[in-house]
Design an enzyme around this catalytic site. Structure first.
Site, PDB file in Angstrom:
ATOM      1  N   GLU A  95      -5.192  -3.148   3.569  1.00 52.20           N
ATOM      2  CA  GLU A  95      -4.941  -4.028   4.784  1.00 52.20           C
ATOM      3  C   GLU A  95      -6.279  -4.922   4.970  1.00 52.20           C
ATOM      4  O   GLU A  95      -6.099  -5.844   5.782  1.00 52.20           O
ATOM      5  CB  GLU A  95      -4.879  -3.177   6.123  1.00 52.20           C
ATOM      6  N   LYS A 123      -7.480  21.086  11.575  1.00 51.99           N
ATOM      7  CA  LYS A 123      -7.733  21.458  12.787  1.00 51.99           C
ATOM      8  C   LYS A 123      -7.699  22.916  13.073  1.00 51.99           C
ATOM      9  O   LYS A 123      -6.595  23.570  13.003  1.00 51.99           O
ATOM     10  CB  LYS A 123      -6.545  20.883  13.589  1.00 51.99           C
ATOM     11  N   TRP A 161     -12.281  20.468  14.826  1.00 55.88           N
ATOM     12  CA  TRP A 161     -12.016  19.461  13.751  1.00 55.88           C
ATOM     13  C   TRP A 161     -12.943  19.944  12.325  1.00 55.88           C
ATOM     14  O   TRP A 161     -14.088  20.009  12.960  1.00 55.88           O
ATOM     15  CB  TRP A 161     -12.229  18.243  13.666  1.00 55.88           C
ATOM     16  N   THR A 178       0.973  -1.121  -0.098  1.00 50.56           N
ATOM     17  CA  THR A 178       0.058  -0.019  -0.048  1.00 50.56           C
ATOM     18  C   THR A 178       0.898   1.303   0.096  1.00 50.56           C
ATOM     19  O   THR A 178       2.085   1.284   0.588  1.00 50.56           O
ATOM     20  CB  THR A 178      -0.971   0.166   1.147  1.00 50.56           C
TER      21      THR A 178
HETATM   22  P1  ADP Z   1      -3.757   3.986  -0.039  1.00 48.02           P
HETATM   23  O1  ADP Z   1      -3.738   3.843   1.217  1.00 48.02           O
HETATM   24  O2  ADP Z   1      -2.677   3.515  -0.713  1.00 48.02           O
HETATM   25  O3  ADP Z   1      -4.569   5.122  -0.526  1.00 48.02           O
HETATM   26  P2  ADP Z   1      -5.859   1.962   0.000  1.00 48.02           P
HETATM   27  O4  ADP Z   1      -6.775   1.690  -1.393  1.00 48.02           O
HETATM   28  O5  ADP Z   1      -5.529   1.074   0.904  1.00 48.02           O
HETATM   29  O6  ADP Z   1      -4.813   2.551  -0.652  1.00 48.02           O
HETATM   30  O7  ADP Z   1      -6.681   3.163   0.708  1.00 48.02           O
HETATM   31  C1  ADP Z   1      -7.443   2.936   1.605  1.00 48.02           C
HETATM   32  C2  ADP Z   1      -7.981   4.310   2.076  1.00 48.02           C
HETATM   33  O8  ADP Z   1      -8.905   4.919   1.116  1.00 48.02           O
HETATM   34  C3  ADP Z   1      -8.926   4.175   3.252  1.00 48.02           C
HETATM   35  O9  ADP Z   1      -8.082   4.171   4.508  1.00 48.02           O
HETATM   36  C4  ADP Z   1      -9.479   5.360   3.142  1.00 48.02           C
HETATM   37  O10 ADP Z   1      -8.849   6.568   3.659  1.00 48.02           O
HETATM   38  C5  ADP Z   1      -9.958   5.616   1.648  1.00 48.02           C
HETATM   39  N1  ADP Z   1     -11.026   5.159   1.189  1.00 48.02           N
HETATM   40  C6  ADP Z   1     -11.507   3.946   0.756  1.00 48.02           C
HETATM   41  N2  ADP Z   1     -12.680   3.644   0.373  1.00 48.02           N
HETATM   42  C7  ADP Z   1     -13.307   4.981   0.816  1.00 48.02           C
HETATM   43  C8  ADP Z   1     -14.507   5.453   0.507  1.00 48.02           C
HETATM   44  N3  ADP Z   1     -15.403   5.063   0.183  1.00 48.02           N
HETATM   45  N4  ADP Z   1     -14.915   6.937   0.931  1.00 48.02           N
HETATM   46  C9  ADP Z   1     -13.702   7.645   1.391  1.00 48.02           C
HETATM   47  N5  ADP Z   1     -12.342   7.253   1.425  1.00 48.02           N
HETATM   48  C10 ADP Z   1     -12.223   5.854   1.203  1.00 48.02           C
END
Ligand code: ADP
Length: 540
Positions: A327, A435, A440, A182
């Site tokens: 993950e 912030k 927030w 990732t």
């Molecule tokens: P990276 O961490 O490299 O961006 P990932 O595909 O593992 O790759 O990303 C996961 C992250 O993407 C999540 O932790 C979240 O922040 C974001 N994410 C995934 N799906 C959604 C969604 N439907 N809406 C908002 N954020 C999302």
């Protein structure tokens, strides 16, 4: 007591061969469309396993793929785990440094590479310390010219191999089958290892009626790359369930996608919001029949309400918002109305469905604020914690494990609210939250509001440092082509004002031609913040 039969990918192949040998894989490659049945594909999977064995690959070896979505990549999805190997899908869009880092970190023994992507591997070949064989996947009869040694032609290699090779089914279901790195926002990518058991259970979850409900009668097209979280597990589930699958191949454009949907009668597809934004533009030409689609799955970043509305109201295409991460294999939540919510007003339904939704059976979550579990009131914010049978419990040989995996939970770094239905709404990533004055502000909420304005194509909101308030939001906006120069900052700010409390309103709106994106099409806020900082320094 019950039987305990290992859950393995090879058993999935055997099932597909037995019951779905006539069902089809439609694969777009550099030279056109190839059609294969699962019967034929099963034989090619076995040949690949046999060929890898002939090359000296053994159980436990990591074998990398560097490829688009097509039938050969699908064969690798099963052929590598079929010998007990570990399918390491490499993100082709990473920087050369990160590409060589992850190949060396995983200790890949062989690489399966698309011919058209070979130059990217040539660039890093001198850095690679463990790769013994480079296998080129191509439709051409001969190998492309290359400076790399130990190169093999995929088709010639499997041609000489055994199509009745026995795939390993009697292995520990907790053995690794795949891995994916990732993209970390700082430092090197982090590896996640998927076990056979996790992948099989995750497939079952994809088949649930209240999740993706993938079935034999579907025609599934994963647009999300096979190098990104196993294309959300769709290729695994589709093969096991006998679902026709359409693999859209290299350099996908909205036109190619729209044509494939129409020609192949795609019923379900999955990808990130930027893909669907681009597809919407193409569908607006009115040239395509998309009536076969029963679900467009959208995840990886927040789906703006306006986009959901456009798919459903304008194009009559059901749209499903989901959430997950590398993950978590990735399936965590699906946003679906519960049966007793069906009489909600149109706008309220949209409000519910634009949240990320509630967890699928098999995943457990909690939301931790500064004072412990947050209230389920849709207001209090906290970090989302997850656990489940397809959730990782460590990063592969990485000291950053301890930050993210604590007390039996994955600390996602996503800040959410949770409502009384258990539906989560991502308000930010911990590092992107704004912030301001000790409170927030959710950048995502403001972005989504801006993206409902009919002149806005894309919007991303980031924090900039502020003397008095610590941080303040700035909105970066890309206008639709036809609206450029016709809308002012003031109009957009006035549009936001009735929707938020005063201190949430961005201090400024900056118009841009494009918002920088990550390798998988998400807003790259780190780059955006740097860009803004530079712009501000030059203007002051
Ligand atoms: P990276 O961490 O490299 O961006 P990932 O595909 O593992 O790759 O990303 C996961 C992250 O993407 C999540 O932790 C979240 O922040 C974001 N994410 C995934 N799906 C959604 C969604 N439907 N809406 C908002 N954020 C999302």
């Amino acid at each position: 007591m019950m039987m305990n039969i290992p859950l393995t990918l090879s058993a999935m192949v055997e099932h597909a061969e037995k019951y779905f040998s006539k069902k089809e894989i439609v694969s777009r490659t550099a030279s056109g469309i190839t059609r294969l049945t699962y019967g034929e594909s099963g034989k090619r999977i076995r040949r690949l396993s046999s060929a890898l064995t002939m090359l000296g690959m053994k159980q436990g070896d990591r074998i990398g793929t560097f490829a688009w979505n097509h039938h050969r990549h699908l064969e690798a999805y099963f052929g590598i785990p079929g010998i007990g190997g570990i399918l390491h899908t490499i993100n082709i869009r990473l920087s050369p440094n990160h590409i060589s880092y992850i190949i060396n970190h995983a200790k890949d023994k062989a690489l399966l590479i698309d011919a058209e992507l070979l130059p990217l591997i040539e660039k890093v070949k001198d850095e690679l310390t463990t790769v013994e064989a480079f296998i080129i996947m191509t439709d051409e009869k001969t190998l492309p010219e290359t400076t790399i040694e130990n190169v093999y032609h995929y088709e010639q290699l499997i041609e000489q191999a055994d199509d009745r090779f026995e795939l390993l089914t009697n292995i520990d279901e907790n053995a690794p089958a795949g891995m994916c790195y990732t993209s970390a926002t700082t430092g090197n990518p982090k590896g996640v290892v998927y076990t056979h058991r996790a992948i099989v259970l995750h497939c079952m979850a994809l088949g649930l009626a209240d999740s993706a409900a993938i079935s034999e009668s579907d025609v599934a097209m994963p647009v999300v790359p096979m190098f990104h979280v196993n294309a959300w597990g769709l290729p695994f589930a589709a093969l096991w369930f006998g679902t026709t699958q359409v693999l859209p191949g290299p350099m996908v454009t909205p036109t190619i996608l729209a044509e494939l949907i129409e020609q192949e009668g795609v019923t379900i597809t999955g990808g990130v919001p930027t893909i669907w934004m681009a597809l919407l533009k193409e569908l607006d030409t009115g040239k395509y029949d998309t009536s076969s689609l029963r679900a467009v799955l959208c995840g990886g970043a927040a789906a703006p309400k306006g986009m959901i509305r456009a798919f459903e109201s304008k194009h009559k295409i059901p749209f499903i918002h989901a959430y997950g991460m590398t993950e978590t294999s990735p399936l965590v939540t699906f946003s679906r109305l519960k049966s007793y919510q069906s009489d909600l007003e149109e706008e309220d339904r949209l409000e519910v469905r634009s949240k990320q939704g509630y967890v699928v059976p098999g995943v457990d979550m909690k939301v931790m604020g500064p004072n412990g579990d947050v209230k389920w009131d849709g207001k209090e914010m906290g970090e989302l914690l997850l656990r489940g049978n397809w959730v990782a419990d460590e990063y592969y040989q990485d000291e950053r494990t301890d930050e993210a995996f604590r007390d039996g939970w994955l600390h996602t770094g996503d800040v959410v609210t949770i409502d009384e239905e258990g539906s989560i709404k991502i308000v930010d990533r911990t590092k992107d939250l704004i912030k301001s004055g000790g409170e927030w502000i959710s950048s995502v909420d403001i972005e989504n509001a801006l993206m409902t304005h009919n002149s806005v194509f894309e919007a991303s909101v980031v924090a900039i440092p502020h003397d008095e308030w610590q941080e303040r939001p700035i909105a970066c906006v890309v206008l639709k082509d036809e609206m450029k120069g016709k809308v002012t900052k003031e109009e957009l700010l006035a549009f936001l004002k009735p929707q938020f409390v005063k201190w949430w309103i961005p201090d400024d709106i900056v118009f841009m031609d494009e918002i920088p994106k990550t390798s998988v099409g998400k807003f790259l806020k780190r780059a955006l913040r740097e860009q803004l900082k530079k712009q501000m320094n030059t203007t002051t």
